[in-house]
Design a protein around this motif. Structure first.
Motif, PDB file in Angstrom:
ATOM      1  N   ARG A 148       0.670  -1.042   0.022  1.00 45.14           N
ATOM      2  CA  ARG A 148      -0.086   0.236  -0.034  1.00 45.14           C
ATOM      3  C   ARG A 148       0.936   1.467  -0.090  1.00 45.14           C
ATOM      4  O   ARG A 148       1.849   1.227   0.829  1.00 45.14           O
ATOM      5  CB  ARG A 148      -0.913  -0.058   1.348  1.00 45.14           C
ATOM      6  N   GLU A 172      -9.107   5.941  -1.650  1.00 45.91           N
ATOM      7  CA  GLU A 172      -8.507   4.699  -1.539  1.00 45.91           C
ATOM      8  C   GLU A 172      -8.640   3.813  -2.796  1.00 45.91           C
ATOM      9  O   GLU A 172      -9.708   3.366  -3.272  1.00 45.91           O
ATOM     10  CB  GLU A 172      -8.666   3.608  -0.561  1.00 45.91           C
ATOM     11  N   TYR A 173      -7.632   3.447  -3.791  1.00 48.70           N
ATOM     12  CA  TYR A 173      -7.751   2.734  -5.183  1.00 48.70           C
ATOM     13  C   TYR A 173      -7.107   1.584  -5.159  1.00 48.70           C
ATOM     14  O   TYR A 173      -5.934   1.420  -5.024  1.00 48.70           O
ATOM     15  CB  TYR A 173      -7.121   3.832  -6.084  1.00 48.70           C
ATOM     16  N   GLU A 174      -8.087   0.418  -5.041  1.00 49.75           N
ATOM     17  CA  GLU A 174      -7.585  -0.748  -5.293  1.00 49.75           C
ATOM     18  C   GLU A 174      -7.539  -1.192  -6.609  1.00 49.75           C
ATOM     19  O   GLU A 174      -8.476  -1.262  -7.250  1.00 49.75           O
ATOM     20  CB  GLU A 174      -8.584  -1.704  -4.467  1.00 49.75           C
ATOM     21  N   ARG A 186      -2.889  -1.222  -3.220  1.00 47.58           N
ATOM     22  CA  ARG A 186      -3.799  -0.080  -2.643  1.00 47.58           C
ATOM     23  C   ARG A 186      -3.144   1.211  -3.023  1.00 47.58           C
ATOM     24  O   ARG A 186      -2.117   1.405  -2.256  1.00 47.58           O
ATOM     25  CB  ARG A 186      -4.282  -0.495  -1.386  1.00 47.58           C
ATOM     26  N   ARG A 215      -1.401  -4.703   6.395  1.00 48.25           N
ATOM     27  CA  ARG A 215      -2.715  -4.253   6.173  1.00 48.25           C
ATOM     28  C   ARG A 215      -3.539  -4.886   7.124  1.00 48.25           C
ATOM     29  O   ARG A 215      -4.685  -4.263   7.789  1.00 48.25           O
ATOM     30  CB  ARG A 215      -3.252  -4.650   4.755  1.00 48.25           C
TER      31      ARG A 215
END
Lengths: 264, 179
Positions: free
Chosen positions: B82, B130-132, B149, B176
């Motif tokens: 992330r 938040e861009y997965e 992420r 995470r």
């Protein structure tokens, strides 16, 4: 005008083509990169201090790791029996079983113990007494041992699952992973549905050992995984998932491809 | 008018120019790499030398105010898993693969990650969130679970975190599961 003479002819066409090539070369317009321009990889330079492992999987190390002599390895491995068992299955669940482990993995671990990248006082002393060819021989020997123990030698494996309700949690983690957290299934790297280089087989591994390693990866106490896969994955797993996976493997349930069905 | 007997040389020139022009001026290989110096890396040695060693991964604020991010893609995860990036600041992402080709899309840019090369793309986030991001290049049995992420935070939050001396790469090591 005579048509034959005013035509530029095939020769003229070739000249024009050459002129086009020369013209655009001189102008230096962008062109596809030629493979000649590729720089060769730099000669071995010392690893940075924070490197997770000193092992680099290139042609020579792959050959060194996998080209051991198992007969000589059996002789060297007599000193391993005290802790790791006569047939590569230890009698204590906290000590790893070595039977059936891949050659590259065992060779790399011995190298990591030797260099101190994987911390273990006792294994560092033992690995320091082994050279790289010795490690390859030992790895070859253990890789050829059957992955099912003989009960008469009192192996710890397999152990009973203490909490069978965790079996479904483990099954999901092994065969599906968790895409929402970016956790790949254990089987994709540790087998049997897929393998990556130097990922140890876990189908015949003890539960306490698997759990201790997962916890060490999560807390980054163990950090010899190249390019951080296990530290990342173990850190993402919840504690109960690590326990479930460890017990599942320790019970011998991970030896074959594990199915997972929703709504069972 | 051109007479039939005279047309052959022109055809030769035209066909040759077409073929040569396609090869000469093609940019199909350049969609996500810098046109300048091609960057080649040894995918087996990323962890021991070069710009993709562990301590160098993550996002860092450059002197000119832009952000440079370095990542490694492998089977079956991205490292760091992330990343926190600012909104509205140009981001330069440099990524390479440790084993097989991977790909993903972020902030409208398609990134193809290939072992042996460094892919460099430029983008900037337009809104926080938040861009997965999932891997889009089949890489093996774990491909379906390979995700990254990107956390886009307002500019001032990012600058506050990075200018106060706290290292940006320290964030990327947080697992995470603990959040």
């Amino acid at each position: 005008m005579d048509p034959a003479r005013s035509s530029i002819g095939v020769r003229g066409a070739v000249l024009i083509c050459i002129a086009i090539v020369v013209f655009s070369e001189l102008l230096g317009l962008p062109m596809l990169r030629r493979t000649k321009e590729r720089e060769t990889f730099p000669v071995e330079s010392p690893a940075v201090p924070g490197a997770p492992s000193l092992v680099v999987w290139n042609e020579s190390t792959i050959l060194a790791a996998s080209d051991g002599n198992p007969v000589r390895g059996q002789f060297i491995a007599r000193r391993c029996e005290t802790c790791h068992g006569i047939e590569g299955f230890s009698s204590r669940s906290s000590t790893p079983n070595l039977a059936g482990l891949g050659r590259e993995y065992v060779w790399k671990q011995l190298d990591d113990f030797r260099s101190g990248k994987r911390k273990s006082e006792i294994m560092q002393r033992i690995a320091s007494a082994l050279s790289s060819p010795d490690s390859a021989d030992v790895a070859a020997y253990f890789s050829m041992l059957p992955s099912t123990p003989d009960a008469q030698f009192n192996p710890s494996f397999p152990q009973n699952m203490q909490d069978r309700s965790l079996a479904n949690v483990a099954r999901r983690m092994l065969s599906v992973g968790d895409p929402s957290r970016g956790i790949p299934p254990c089987e994709a790297c540790h087998g049997p549905i897929g393998y990556v280089r130097a990922a140890p087989g876990l189908g015949s591994q003890n539960s306490d050992y698997v759990l201790s390693q997962l916890d060490d990866f999560a807390s980054k106490n163990r950090s010899d995984d190249i390019d951080l896969p296990m530290r990342t994955i173990a850190g993402q797993m919840h504690e109960n998932e690590r326990e479930a996976v460890a017990e599942f493997y320790g019970a011998g349930l991970g030896r074959f491809t594990v199915g997972y069905s929703i709504g069972k | 008018m051109v007479q039939l007997t005279n047309i052959r040389p022109y055809i030769i020139v035209a066909i040759f120019s077409l073929i040569y022009g396609v090869f000469r001026f093609s940019s199909t290989l350049e969609d996500s790499r810098s046109l300048g110096n091609p960057n080649y890396v040894d995918p087996a040695a990323l962890h021991v030398r070069g710009e993709f060693v562990e301590s160098n991964l993550g996002a860092v604020l450059n002197m000119d105010g832009s952000v440079t991010t370095r990542m490694v893609a492998e089977r079956y995860l991205f490292v760091p898993d992330r990343i926190t990036l600012p909104v509205g600041i140009p981001v330069r992402l440099r990524i390479t693969s440790a084993d097989v080709p991977h790909a993903f899309r972020v902030a409208g840019v398609r990134v193809k990650v290939v072992p042996g090369f460094v892919t460099e793309v430029h983008f900037s986030f337009s809104s926080p969130g938040e861009y997965e991001v999932q891997c889009e290049e089949f890489c093996g049995p774990g491909h379906h679970a390979m995700a990254e992420r990107f956390i886009a935070v307002p500019k001032k939050d990012f600058l506050a975190a990075n200018l106060s001396g706290a290292s940006a790469s320290a964030q990327s090591g947080v697992p995470r599961g603990s959040r």
